[in-house]
Design a protein around this motif. Structure first.
Motif, PDB file in Angstrom:
ATOM      1  N   UNK A   1       0.862  -1.183   0.000  1.00 47.13           N
ATOM      2  CA  UNK A   1       0.000   0.000   0.000  1.00 47.13           C
ATOM      3  C   UNK A   1       0.896   1.230   0.000  1.00 47.13           C
ATOM      4  N   UNK A   2       0.427   2.278  -0.632  1.00 45.30           N
ATOM      5  CA  UNK A   2       1.159   3.538  -0.596  1.00 45.30           C
ATOM      6  C   UNK A   2       1.094   4.145   0.806  1.00 45.30           C
ATOM      7  N   UNK A   3       2.126   4.916   1.135  1.00 43.13           N
ATOM      8  CA  UNK A   3       2.021   5.829   2.253  1.00 43.13           C
ATOM      9  C   UNK A   3       1.311   7.097   1.781  1.00 43.13           C
ATOM     10  N   UNK A   4       1.345   8.131   2.587  1.00 39.97           N
ATOM     11  CA  UNK A   4       0.668   9.377   2.221  1.00 39.97           C
ATOM     12  C   UNK A   4       1.264  10.000   0.961  1.00 39.97           C
ATOM     13  N   UNK A   5       2.552   9.741   0.690  1.00 38.97           N
ATOM     14  CA  UNK A   5       3.213  10.248  -0.512  1.00 38.97           C
ATOM     15  C   UNK A   5       3.711   9.063  -1.338  1.00 38.97           C
ATOM     16  N   UNK A   6       2.980   8.651  -2.372  1.00 42.02           N
ATOM     17  CA  UNK A   6       3.367   7.482  -3.166  1.00 42.02           C
ATOM     18  C   UNK A   6       4.685   7.642  -3.915  1.00 42.02           C
ATOM     19  N   UNK A   7       5.203   8.846  -3.997  1.00 47.14           N
ATOM     20  CA  UNK A   7       6.497   9.039  -4.664  1.00 47.14           C
ATOM     21  C   UNK A   7       7.657   8.541  -3.810  1.00 47.14           C
ATOM     22  N   UNK A   8       7.479   8.540  -2.488  1.00 47.85           N
ATOM     23  CA  UNK A   8       8.603   8.215  -1.614  1.00 47.85           C
ATOM     24  C   UNK A   8       8.266   7.228  -0.508  1.00 47.85           C
TER      25      UNK A   8
ATOM     26  N   UNK B   1     -10.523   5.926   5.515  1.00 46.91           N
ATOM     27  CA  UNK B   1     -10.696   7.317   5.064  1.00 46.91           C
ATOM     28  C   UNK B   1      -9.308   7.922   4.884  1.00 46.91           C
ATOM     29  N   UNK B   2      -8.934   8.234   3.646  1.00 43.49           N
ATOM     30  CA  UNK B   2      -7.598   8.769   3.381  1.00 43.49           C
ATOM     31  C   UNK B   2      -7.553   9.308   1.958  1.00 43.49           C
ATOM     32  N   UNK B   3      -6.410   9.869   1.580  1.00 42.56           N
ATOM     33  CA  UNK B   3      -6.223  10.330   0.203  1.00 42.56           C
ATOM     34  C   UNK B   3      -4.765  10.159  -0.195  1.00 42.56           C
ATOM     35  N   UNK B   4      -4.534  10.095  -1.489  1.00 43.75           N
ATOM     36  CA  UNK B   4      -3.177  10.093  -2.018  1.00 43.75           C
ATOM     37  C   UNK B   4      -3.207  10.640  -3.444  1.00 43.75           C
ATOM     38  N   UNK B   5      -2.056  11.069  -3.921  1.00 44.33           N
ATOM     39  CA  UNK B   5      -1.938  11.608  -5.276  1.00 44.33           C
ATOM     40  C   UNK B   5      -0.927  10.793  -6.055  1.00 44.33           C
ATOM     41  N   UNK B   6      -1.322  10.397  -7.247  1.00 43.39           N
ATOM     42  CA  UNK B   6      -0.429   9.676  -8.151  1.00 43.39           C
ATOM     43  C   UNK B   6      -0.437  10.409  -9.484  1.00 43.39           C
ATOM     44  N   UNK B   7       0.692  11.006  -9.863  1.00 43.66           N
ATOM     45  CA  UNK B   7       0.736  11.775 -11.100  1.00 43.66           C
ATOM     46  C   UNK B   7      -0.240  12.931 -11.053  1.00 43.66           C
ATOM     47  N   UNK B   8      -1.129  12.996 -12.034  1.00 38.71           N
ATOM     48  CA  UNK B   8      -2.102  14.090 -12.102  1.00 38.71           C
ATOM     49  C   UNK B   8      -3.474  13.698 -11.561  1.00 38.71           C
TER      50      UNK B   8
END
Length: 533
Positions: free
Chosen positions: A96-103, A314-321
């Protein structure tokens, strides 16, 4: 089995249960059910297990009868393993991604018995796993909740990988004393994952809800793997350890089904971040006041929502755009109110703020929201959730959400473009919609693997279009009331196993190509989402 709608006549139980008496359960919230089970089972001495199991778990503080024991904690490193670690193989890996999927990436897995000093090895080459990260142990005890179910002790392991480089493929292996993934015996267990890119680029993600353990569930997983997705969204009702899902006296659950599910899903989830949220079948009252203690033991999610401990879904993340927002519709459900209002409105207030922040962020073109209960569906089983319509639809329109994905109804169904619940543009198969100008499409993708539901009108999908002017259906209103309605927005309907694949392209004219694929690989629907600049 499929979940019954709460409020329907209770089905007689022929299995002696240690659950909640029917006359009480009808009035009890999820926290009240949790307290009842904890008090009753503790008083009757049903928490006694073998000396080895009790010793391992008591050190973690998980087996006292109080609610405070519901949150898994770090097992002391001095705990002794009952068997040689070389004889214990990890299984059920899921990312699973953390809050920042880039790192950030979270690695989770399971072992059948307690082990010493579990860890993850990670590196840029499969033969160079030099970085070693200690894992957190979250043991989970489930007592015998019915005469046919044994007590179960499970051991879930989690490691947080931070400081990763964007857009980079990493190799990893999970291990413990006696089992080294970097060694020659276990080198075949090494897996891979890829972090999100630093800048927007073309990618694919997949989605569905209501999976469970079955041939159809496994078949969908393998088709998803073939899409090479960057991540997968699971819109709740994950494994169906609880086959009833009513938040009622029938809701006993077999914790062993989670073992089957995680073993089944590992072929995909070991390399594709598996981002889940909670459905009605995922509320398991024994573990915590709101029923999500088991979820917290088995999954590590971004944790950036309004209350990560009590509301992990309940959460959010950003991947690319693309910004993705996960919600827990148990909080606002009129149909199944066991957890209705448990966030005290915090989730909806957070949603309003978070959508505003994301819509105002440079580089984010699309907002995708996923949760379990359907805003719009016409099946004979659950139909539409009025609680979602009342609480969240105005926010989706206000912030111009681009795609909503639901489960709950075990079918594929897709609406026309809507604003305020009304059709603003008809969306036949292959059509395109500009969400900034023309409205929002809602997709029910609940055909992941459980027994299928049906519609009151014929199926209508690519190659088999049978449009109808209207559908006589219903939605759930306050007080578990079915309110009849006639709707015009049901555009595509498919009674079969399926999932979504969404291809995202950035650029001057960003777009999402949304495709629904059947278990056979046949395309049953496709449409395009764009945004005017």
């Amino acid at each position: 089995m499929t979940g019954n709608a709460r409020g329907a006549a209770p089905q007689p139980s022929h299995t002696p249960r240690l659950g909640i008496p029917e006359q009480l359960a009808a009035r009890m919230t999820m926290p009240e059910q949790h307290e009842y089970l904890r008090t009753k089972l503790t008083r009757r001495g049903l928490l006694r297990t073998s000396a080895a199991t009790a010793g391992a778990v008591a050190g973690s503080g998980l087996l006292s009868g109080s609610a405070q024991a519901s949150s898994p904690t770090l097992l002391a490193s001095s705990a002794t393993a009952p068997v040689d670690g070389s004889l214990v193989a990890p299984f059920g890996r899921h990312l699973a991604f953390g809050a920042d999927p880039r790192s950030q990436m979270r690695v989770s897995w399971q072992v059948p018995l307690a082990v010493q000093r579990p860890y993850v090895r990670v590196g840029l080459k499969p033969w160079d796993l030099g970085r070693k990260i200690e894992a957190e142990v979250r043991p989970l005890h489930t007592p015998s909740l019915s005469a046919k179910l044994p007590a179960v002790q499970q051991h879930y392991l989690h490691a947080a990988l931070d400081g990763l480089q964007p857009g980079t493929t990493y190799y990893y292996g999970v291990g413990h004393d006696g089992f080294d993934p970097a060694g020659p015996r276990h080198f075949s267990t090494v897996g891979t994952f890829r972090t999100a890119p630093a800048r927007a680029e073309k990618f694919v993600f997949t989605a569905f809800g209501d999976q469970g353990v079955s041939y159809h569930a496994l078949a969908n997983d393998q088709l998803i793997l073939g899409q090479d997705p960057s991540f997968h969204l699971h819109a709740g009702d994950i494994c169906y350890a609880d086959t009833d899902g009513d938040g009622s006296e029938h809701d006993t659950y077999d914790a062993r089904v989670w073992d089957q599910f995680l073993a089944q899903t590992e072929s995909v989830a070991k390399s594709v971040p598996w981002m889940v949220t909670t459905g009605n079948h995922d509320m398991e009252a024994w573990y915590s006041p709101h029923g999500y203690g088991g979820q917290n033991a088995r999954w590590t999610l971004p944790g950036n929502g309004p209350d990560a401990e009590n509301a992990p879904g309940i959460y959010s993340f950003t991947y690319g755009n693309v910004a993705v927002v996960a919600l827990d519709a148990n909080d606002i459900s009129y149909e199944i109110p066991a957890n209705q209002g448990y966030t005290g409105g915090r989730q909806t207030r957070w949603l309003d703020r978070r959508l505003a922040e994301l819509r105002g962020t440079d580089g984010i073109d699309f907002l995708v929201v996923f949760f379990h209960h359907c805003a719009f569906s016409t099946t004979n089983s659950h139909a539409s959730e009025g609680g979602v319509r009342d609480a969240w639809l105005p926010l989706f329109d206000k912030h111009q959400v681009d795609l909503v994905i639901n489960g709950h109804n075990h079918v594929y169904e897709r609406t026309d473009a809507l604003k305020g619940g009304r059709v603003t543009k008809k969306m036949p198969v292959g059509e395109s919609v500009d969400t900034a100008q023309e409205g929002l499409v809602y997709v029910t993708a609940g055909g992941a693997g459980r027994a299928l539901y049906d519609f009151p009108v014929p199926d209508s999908y690519e190659g088999h279009v049978k449009d109808v002017d209207h559908v006589d259906t219903y939605h759930w209103s306050k007080g578990q009331v079915k309110t009849k309605e006639t709707v015009e927005w049901s555009r595509v309907r498919y009674t079969g196993y399926s999932f979504l694949a969404v291809e995202v392209s950035p650029g001057d004219r960003p777009r999402m190509k949304v495709t629904a694929l059947a278990e056979s690989g046949e395309r049953i629907d496709h449409f395009e989402v764009t945004r005017s600049q």
